[in-house]
Design a protein around this motif. Sequence first.
Motif, PDB file in Angstrom:
ATOM      1  N   VAL A 194      58.019   3.496 -48.620  1.00 46.68           N
ATOM      2  CA  VAL A 194      57.958   4.448 -47.505  1.00 46.68           C
ATOM      3  C   VAL A 194      58.799   3.881 -46.370  1.00 46.68           C
ATOM      4  N   GLU A 196      59.169   4.883 -43.206  1.00 48.13           N
ATOM      5  CA  GLU A 196      58.626   4.893 -41.838  1.00 48.13           C
ATOM      6  C   GLU A 196      58.028   3.552 -41.418  1.00 48.13           C
ATOM      7  N   CYS A 199      60.796   0.959 -40.834  1.00 53.48           N
ATOM      8  CA  CYS A 199      61.492   1.134 -39.560  1.00 53.48           C
ATOM      9  C   CYS A 199      60.618   0.689 -38.386  1.00 53.48           C
ATOM     10  N   ALA A 200      59.324   0.977 -38.471  1.00 54.83           N
ATOM     11  CA  ALA A 200      58.420   0.546 -37.397  1.00 54.83           C
ATOM     12  C   ALA A 200      58.374  -0.976 -37.321  1.00 54.83           C
ATOM     13  N   SER A 205      65.650   3.059 -35.728  1.00 55.56           N
ATOM     14  CA  SER A 205      65.603   4.502 -35.909  1.00 55.56           C
ATOM     15  C   SER A 205      65.720   4.849 -37.391  1.00 55.56           C
ATOM     16  N   GLU A 206      64.771   5.644 -37.887  1.00 53.98           N
ATOM     17  CA  GLU A 206      64.818   6.056 -39.286  1.00 53.98           C
ATOM     18  C   GLU A 206      66.075   6.876 -39.571  1.00 53.98           C
ATOM     19  N   ARG A 207      66.404   7.779 -38.672  1.00 56.74           N
ATOM     20  CA  ARG A 207      67.579   8.628 -38.874  1.00 56.74           C
ATOM     21  C   ARG A 207      68.856   7.799 -38.908  1.00 56.74           C
ATOM     22  N   ARG A 210      69.095   5.807 -42.160  1.00 58.61           N
ATOM     23  CA  ARG A 210      69.470   6.665 -43.294  1.00 58.61           C
ATOM     24  C   ARG A 210      70.972   6.948 -43.287  1.00 58.61           C
TER      25      ARG A 210
END
Length: 282
Positions: A194, A196, A199-200, A205-207, A210
């Motif tokens: 996962v 998320e 990234c945390a 930033s997840e975006r 990616r």
Amino acid sequence: MGNLLILRKVDFFASATQPVAVADRYPQHVFAEHTHEFCELVLVWRGNGLHVLNDRPYRITRGDLFYIRAEDRHSYASVNDLVLQNVIYCPERLRLNLDWHSLIPGLNGGPFQPWWRLGSAGMTQARAIISQLEQESHKQDALSATLAETLFAQLAITLKRARYATDTASPDEPEALLDKLITALARSLEKPFVLEPFCARHQCSERTLRQQFRTQTGMTINQYLRQLRICHAQYLLRHSDLFISEIAMRCGFEDSNYFSVVFTRETGMTPSQWRQSSHQAA
């Protein structure tokens, strides 16, 4: 095996005494299974592809490093903007008094680990050395071969210090974020991944991550992980007697029927057909 393509020294080295050269692949196209009269180091800079080494498939992308012996068989398939460099060398022509066997895996024969990874810092250092090595290998003066071999020794030492295996790399290793992500994906063959929480944990930033991943590899994160799992499944189908349902579980698929659907879509054969075909080809 009698029709196997063999890459000859005379086609890649400027002289019968030249110890090392650089073969650029900008990009690397599909290349049939072959072996060599020389050894090579393969460093992947960008894009992705399927590298089949001694019948084992590897989904390769930025940061992958392979040590290829002369007798090894390998090929490239399903390439997508794959950019790599081959540093080719003849062990019998090396003259520097170094412990080459400790620097280059597989040089002394026997079992060895051919696949490693480099973080961003290691890639930067290696690329600078290879650039110098490539320039020197084209020269014909009396000292060019010695200087090229010296640069090759520097490269071998740098790679030994910078390389890591995806299953043993320390999570505290000072890798760039993309390198950490690729390592995390390689460790997630049997379990869900996962993005998320990743990234945390790394405060990114997840975006953005990616986008960066797709730019460097030519794939989405999910595509890359899925293909890693399919490659692992191919290896298990060929080299184990596990039931297909067990292989599905070991490759992160809880539903063996869904695994069969994905495997068939990616390879053009069902898992059973692939197992049978690979055993017949052995």
